[in-house]
Motif scaffolding. Structure first.
Motif, PDB file in Angstrom:
ATOM      1  N   TRP A 128      -3.426  -7.166  -0.637  1.00 10.90           N
ATOM      2  CA  TRP A 128      -2.597  -8.205  -1.256  1.00 10.90           C
ATOM      3  C   TRP A 128      -3.455  -9.425  -1.547  1.00 10.90           C
ATOM      4  CZ3 TRP A 128       2.006  -8.083  -3.377  1.00 10.90           C
ATOM      5  CH2 TRP A 128       2.609  -9.285  -3.729  1.00 10.90           C
ATOM      6  N   TYR A 129      -3.335  -9.950  -2.776  1.00 13.45           N
ATOM      7  CA  TYR A 129      -4.058 -11.156  -3.170  1.00 13.45           C
ATOM      8  C   TYR A 129      -3.048 -12.291  -3.339  1.00 13.45           C
ATOM      9  CZ  TYR A 129      -8.244  -8.411  -3.912  1.00 13.45           C
ATOM     10  OH  TYR A 129      -9.336  -7.606  -3.721  1.00 13.45           O
ATOM     11  N   PRO A 130      -3.059 -13.266  -2.424  1.00 11.37           N
ATOM     12  CA  PRO A 130      -2.084 -14.354  -2.508  1.00 11.37           C
ATOM     13  C   PRO A 130      -2.358 -15.331  -3.648  1.00 11.37           C
ATOM     14  CG  PRO A 130      -3.553 -14.704  -0.643  1.00 11.37           C
ATOM     15  CD  PRO A 130      -3.899 -13.369  -1.234  1.00 11.37           C
ATOM     16  N   GLN A 131      -3.556 -15.285  -4.211  1.00  6.83           N
ATOM     17  CA  GLN A 131      -3.903 -16.139  -5.343  1.00  6.83           C
ATOM     18  C   GLN A 131      -4.421 -15.250  -6.466  1.00  6.83           C
ATOM     19  OE1 GLN A 131      -3.507 -19.490  -5.408  1.00  6.83           O
ATOM     20  NE2 GLN A 131      -2.714 -19.458  -3.320  1.00  6.83           N
ATOM     21  N   GLY A 132      -3.746 -15.242  -7.598  1.00  2.00           N
ATOM     22  CA  GLY A 132      -4.195 -14.455  -8.734  1.00  2.00           C
ATOM     23  C   GLY A 132      -4.035 -15.246 -10.010  1.00  2.00           C
ATOM     24  N   LEU A 133      -4.945 -15.041 -10.959  1.00  6.53           N
ATOM     25  CA  LEU A 133      -4.860 -15.766 -12.225  1.00  6.53           C
ATOM     26  C   LEU A 133      -3.909 -15.078 -13.206  1.00  6.53           C
ATOM     27  CD1 LEU A 133      -8.633 -16.610 -12.742  1.00  6.53           C
ATOM     28  CD2 LEU A 133      -6.812 -18.136 -11.951  1.00  6.53           C
ATOM     29  N   ASP A 134      -4.092 -13.766 -13.354  1.00  2.00           N
ATOM     30  CA  ASP A 134      -3.292 -13.015 -14.311  1.00  2.00           C
ATOM     31  C   ASP A 134      -3.440 -11.521 -14.021  1.00  2.00           C
ATOM     32  OD1 ASP A 134      -5.853 -12.420 -15.244  1.00  2.00           O
ATOM     33  OD2 ASP A 134      -5.692 -13.751 -16.963  1.00  2.00           O
ATOM     34  N   ALA A 135      -2.790 -10.691 -14.827  1.00  2.00           N
ATOM     35  CA  ALA A 135      -2.811  -9.241 -14.606  1.00  2.00           C
ATOM     36  C   ALA A 135      -4.224  -8.677 -14.765  1.00  2.00           C
ATOM     37  CB  ALA A 135      -1.848  -8.555 -15.568  1.00  2.00           C
TER      38      ALA A 135
END
Length: 152
Positions: A128-135
């Motif tokens: 799980w990545y709690p910080q993401g920019l986009d798909a």
């Protein structure tokens, strides 16, 4: 495209007249006016984070989509072949990855599955990545996770 010289009082209706511009240009102008009007209303009501360039891009994309609706659709040929997973060559492993992105939360997971040349599950991982920019970023992170898992 260049905006023709228009009268300050009647410019909006002038754009709708035949002879001033073609249908495609007229559609782009009208959609652009709508996008700028919406942007103005959003700013007026306290939403300042949207750029004019984003409204212009939305206008062009919407106009092109609407214009393409008028064109006849090409018939889609049905595929008779069903895609299947194929095992890697002998002695190799296949690494399948996938990422997902939840834009409303700005986060998402990656998943990795390793299979051997017999197609048997050899390992996997979910993260799980709690910080993401986009798909696209989450897909890239999933590829990186797959490479790291395959290496290890």
């Amino acid at each position: 495209m260049k905006l023709p010289s228009l009268h300050p009082i009647s410019w909006a209706s002038d754009l709708l007249m035949d002879g001033l511009c073609n249908d495609k240009e007229r559609g782009i102008f009208i959609i652009g006016m709508y996008a700028l009007w919406m942007l103005r209303n959003q700013r007026r009501h306290g939403d300042n984070h949207k750029l004019v360039s984003a409204a212009v891009r939305w206008s062009l994309d919407t106009a092109i989509d609407l214009w393409n609706l008028n064109k006849p659709m090409n018939s889609v040929k049905e595929r008779n072949n069903v895609q299947q997973w194929h095992a890697p060559p002998a002695g190799w492993f296949k690494c399948n990855t996938d990422g997902a992105f939840y834009p409303d939360q700005g986060q998402g997971p990656s998943g990795v599955a390793l299979r051997n040349d017999s197609g048997l599950f050899a390992g996997g991982q979910a993260r799980w990545y709690p910080q993401g920019l986009d798909a696209l970023t989450l897909e890239a992170l999933a590829c990186r996770d797959g490479a790291v898992l395959a290496r290890d």
